[in-house]
Design an enzyme around this catalytic site. Sequence first.
Site, PDB file in Angstrom:
ATOM      1  N   GLY A  41      40.138  30.645  -7.385  1.00 12.79           N
ATOM      2  CA  GLY A  41      40.200  29.796  -8.579  1.00 12.79           C
ATOM      3  C   GLY A  41      39.651  30.384  -9.859  1.00 12.79           C
ATOM      4  O   GLY A  41      39.931  29.870 -10.938  1.00 12.79           O
ATOM      5  N   GLU A  96      32.122  30.961 -11.030  1.00 14.21           N
ATOM      6  CA  GLU A  96      32.793  29.991 -10.148  1.00 14.21           C
ATOM      7  C   GLU A  96      33.664  29.068 -10.996  1.00 14.21           C
ATOM      8  O   GLU A  96      33.327  28.778 -12.154  1.00 14.21           O
ATOM      9  CB  GLU A  96      31.706  29.223  -9.365  1.00 14.21           C
ATOM     10  CG  GLU A  96      32.170  28.058  -8.524  1.00 14.21           C
ATOM     11  CD  GLU A  96      33.078  28.407  -7.356  1.00 14.21           C
ATOM     12  OE1 GLU A  96      34.052  29.143  -7.572  1.00 14.21           O
ATOM     13  OE2 GLU A  96      32.845  27.907  -6.243  1.00 14.21           O
ATOM     14  N   ASP A  97      34.783  28.617 -10.437  1.00 14.45           N
ATOM     15  CA  ASP A  97      35.686  27.768 -11.215  1.00 14.45           C
ATOM     16  C   ASP A  97      35.094  26.386 -11.475  1.00 14.45           C
ATOM     17  O   ASP A  97      35.069  25.909 -12.597  1.00 14.45           O
ATOM     18  CB  ASP A  97      37.068  27.659 -10.532  1.00 14.45           C
ATOM     19  CG  ASP A  97      36.991  27.268  -9.056  1.00 14.45           C
ATOM     20  OD1 ASP A  97      35.881  26.998  -8.549  1.00 14.45           O
ATOM     21  OD2 ASP A  97      38.053  27.222  -8.401  1.00 14.45           O
ATOM     22  N   ASP A 100      31.256  21.083  -7.596  1.00  8.05           N
ATOM     23  CA  ASP A 100      31.597  19.707  -7.220  1.00  8.05           C
ATOM     24  C   ASP A 100      30.428  19.164  -6.391  1.00  8.05           C
ATOM     25  O   ASP A 100      29.439  18.701  -6.945  1.00  8.05           O
ATOM     26  CB  ASP A 100      32.920  19.819  -6.440  1.00  8.05           C
ATOM     27  CG  ASP A 100      33.554  18.499  -6.107  1.00  8.05           C
ATOM     28  OD1 ASP A 100      33.308  17.524  -6.824  1.00  8.05           O
ATOM     29  OD2 ASP A 100      34.328  18.433  -5.129  1.00  8.05           O
ATOM     30  N   GLY A 102      28.474  21.062  -4.722  1.00  5.26           N
ATOM     31  CA  GLY A 102      27.432  22.078  -4.878  1.00  5.26           C
ATOM     32  C   GLY A 102      27.236  22.934  -3.637  1.00  5.26           C
ATOM     33  O   GLY A 102      26.529  23.944  -3.679  1.00  5.26           O
ATOM     34  N   LEU A 105      28.285  26.795  -4.096  1.00  2.83           N
ATOM     35  CA  LEU A 105      27.375  27.601  -4.914  1.00  2.83           C
ATOM     36  C   LEU A 105      26.014  27.778  -4.264  1.00  2.83           C
ATOM     37  O   LEU A 105      25.400  28.841  -4.369  1.00  2.83           O
ATOM     38  CB  LEU A 105      27.201  26.965  -6.294  1.00  2.83           C
ATOM     39  CG  LEU A 105      28.191  27.439  -7.340  1.00  2.83           C
ATOM     40  CD1 LEU A 105      27.899  26.768  -8.678  1.00  2.83           C
ATOM     41  CD2 LEU A 105      28.132  28.966  -7.513  1.00  2.83           C
ATOM     42  N   LYS A 128      31.346  18.926 -12.162  1.00  4.00           N
ATOM     43  CA  LYS A 128      31.554  17.492 -11.901  1.00  4.00           C
ATOM     44  C   LYS A 128      30.256  16.938 -11.317  1.00  4.00           C
ATOM     45  O   LYS A 128      30.127  16.802 -10.107  1.00  4.00           O
ATOM     46  CB  LYS A 128      32.683  17.299 -10.876  1.00  4.00           C
ATOM     47  CG  LYS A 128      34.055  17.533 -11.427  1.00  4.00           C
ATOM     48  CD  LYS A 128      35.139  16.865 -10.579  1.00  4.00           C
ATOM     49  CE  LYS A 128      35.513  17.653  -9.375  1.00  4.00           C
ATOM     50  NZ  LYS A 128      36.814  17.251  -8.784  1.00  4.00           N
ATOM     51  N   PHE A 149      40.281  14.970  -9.811  1.00  2.99           N
ATOM     52  CA  PHE A 149      40.775  16.232  -9.273  1.00  2.99           C
ATOM     53  C   PHE A 149      41.600  16.908 -10.367  1.00  2.99           C
ATOM     54  O   PHE A 149      42.541  16.330 -10.903  1.00  2.99           O
ATOM     55  CB  PHE A 149      41.619  16.006  -8.019  1.00  2.99           C
ATOM     56  CG  PHE A 149      41.904  17.291  -7.306  1.00  2.99           C
ATOM     57  CD1 PHE A 149      40.941  17.877  -6.487  1.00  2.99           C
ATOM     58  CD2 PHE A 149      43.108  17.962  -7.494  1.00  2.99           C
ATOM     59  CE1 PHE A 149      41.187  19.091  -5.858  1.00  2.99           C
ATOM     60  CE2 PHE A 149      43.363  19.176  -6.862  1.00  2.99           C
ATOM     61  CZ  PHE A 149      42.393  19.735  -6.048  1.00  2.99           C
ATOM     62  N   ARG A 162      48.190  26.903 -10.782  1.00  2.00           N
ATOM     63  CA  ARG A 162      47.126  27.814 -11.241  1.00  2.00           C
ATOM     64  C   ARG A 162      47.454  28.434 -12.598  1.00  2.00           C
ATOM     65  O   ARG A 162      46.578  28.840 -13.341  1.00  2.00           O
ATOM     66  CB  ARG A 162      46.922  28.956 -10.234  1.00  2.00           C
ATOM     67  CG  ARG A 162      46.331  28.516  -8.892  1.00  2.00           C
ATOM     68  CD  ARG A 162      45.892  29.757  -8.106  1.00  2.00           C
ATOM     69  NE  ARG A 162      45.634  29.470  -6.713  1.00  2.00           N
ATOM     70  CZ  ARG A 162      44.474  29.026  -6.214  1.00  2.00           C
ATOM     71  NH1 ARG A 162      43.461  28.785  -7.022  1.00  2.00           N
ATOM     72  NH2 ARG A 162      44.330  28.813  -4.925  1.00  2.00           N
TER      73      ARG A 162
END
Length: 174
Positions: A41, A96-97, A100, A102, A105, A128, A149, A162
Amino acid sequence: MADMRVLLSEEQIKERVKELGNEISRDFAGEELLVVGVLKGTFVFLADLIRHIDLPLQVDFIDLSSYGLTTESSGEVRIMKDLEQPIEGKNVLIVEDIVDTGYTLKYIKEIMLRRNPRSLRICTFLDKPDRRKVPIVSDYNGFTIPDHFVVGYGLDYAEQYRHLPQVCIVETVN
Ligand code: 5GP
């Protein structure tokens, strides 16, 4: 086809990515950077971001997979493709893209810290925070968004979308 609504325009993204690059350049002035992209991503964001970072830098990629194929992270993550080089003693910037829950990460941070980098920072394109399950904060973040989303600018839905230059909310999938 899915029904979509634009959340972030191409112009908004361009401007913000430039700001992030400038901020990173200032913070690491006089240093070298290893930029670590999390596949897939991040490839669009990373490509734009590094062109606004005015430092000597290298790029590497890591590919992770969470168990299960749902849109919700399960919390279990494994490495599909590791970095090609050691990071010991280096300034590492994880890109990172979207963060969310977590879990992803948190996992990356833990495995990277065990490899003794000189410094470790995180740059996310989107955040988010409403959906966070584990406390993790990025050092640089493009946009904080509500709990929807989203696709585009590298982010997919079933490997589609993408290539969209904007970030769109997927409203309904037909
Ligand atoms: P986390 O582990 O923080 O829950 O999940 C992070 C990963 O979930 C992201 O790297 C991304 O692949 C995926 N993800 C989370 N939210 C979204 C979203 O809104 N759209 C897309 N396309 N992927 C998402």
